[in-house]
Design a protein around this motif. Structure first.
Motif, short mmCIF file in Angstrom:
data_model
loop_
_atom_site.label_atom_id
_atom_site.label_comp_id
_atom_site.label_asym_id
_atom_site.label_seq_id
_atom_site.Cartn_x
_atom_site.Cartn_y
_atom_site.Cartn_z
N ARG A 88 -1.74 3.68 13.19
CA ARG A 88 -3.20 3.86 13.28
C ARG A 88 -3.55 5.03 14.20
N THR A 97 -9.07 8.36 7.91
CA THR A 97 -9.72 7.07 8.20
C THR A 97 -8.88 5.92 7.65
N ASP A 99 -9.94 3.46 6.23
CA ASP A 99 -10.56 2.92 5.02
C ASP A 99 -10.21 3.71 3.77
N SER A 100 -9.47 4.78 3.92
CA SER A 100 -9.13 5.57 2.73
C SER A 100 -8.12 4.80 1.88
N ARG A 104 -5.00 2.39 3.18
CA ARG A 104 -4.93 0.96 2.83
C ARG A 104 -3.63 0.65 2.09
#
Length: 177
Positions: A88, A97, A99-100, A104
């Motif tokens: 991270r 990010t 959230d991409s 993920r």
């Protein structure tokens, strides 16, 4: 063995001497039988102690296998959490990010790998535990076999003693066929 002559020399009548000789011979047989039974009982107790010791050792191995697997599982999870934090941080430095879709997918793949590893560790621990528990069962069988052997030995010893005493009892007039 005591012969009737010994009892006659001590002042007993011939019939009393024969009876006393028969009784003494049967007494010797009974004493020998009891000594043999006691020896068999001691052997059984020793074998059962050995089986109990083996049982405890196998049980300790089974418990150790469980603890070892649990430790390995925890270590793998710690490693995953450490790598997760590191990944991270690296993604944040590269302005990616979490959230991409690629992030993920990356984290999901890592999590699945960790879960498979933990499952393999658990299964290996279960296999080791089962192997040790098989040893526990074997020790229990050895203990039961020692007890069975003792019982059969007692029956055999008593049977032999009775067969040896029968002609003496018949001769002394205690038993008629």
């Amino acid at each position: 063995m005591c012969a009737p002559v010994v009892f006659t020399a001590m002042g007993a009548s011939a019939s009393t001497a024969a009876t006393l000789a028969a009784v003494s011979q049967i007494g010797l047989i009974a004493g020998g039988t009891m000594m043999s039974i006691n020896a068999q009982k001691q052997a059984m107790a020793y074998q059962q102690q050995q089986a109990a010791l083996q049982r405890r050792q196998y049980k300790m191995q089974a418990d150790a296998a469980t603890l070892e697997a649990t430790e390995k599982e925890l270590e793998r999870k710690r490693k995953y959490n450490s790598q997760l934090s590191t990944n991270r941080a690296l993604l944040a430095q590269m302005n990616i990010t979490p959230d991409s879709a690629s992030s993920r997918a990356f984290f999901k793949a890592n999590k699945e790998t960790m879960k498979r590893d933990v499952e393999r560790i658990k299964m290996a621990g279960v296999e080791k535990r089962l192997a040790a528990m098989y040893g526990v069962q074997q020790a229990d069988v050895m203990s039961a076999a020692a007890k069975s052997k003792y019982k059969m030995g007692v029956v055999s010893t008593v049977g032999r003693s009775l067969l040896a005493a029968k002609p003496i009892a018949q001769e002394g007039g205690f038993y008629e066929a």
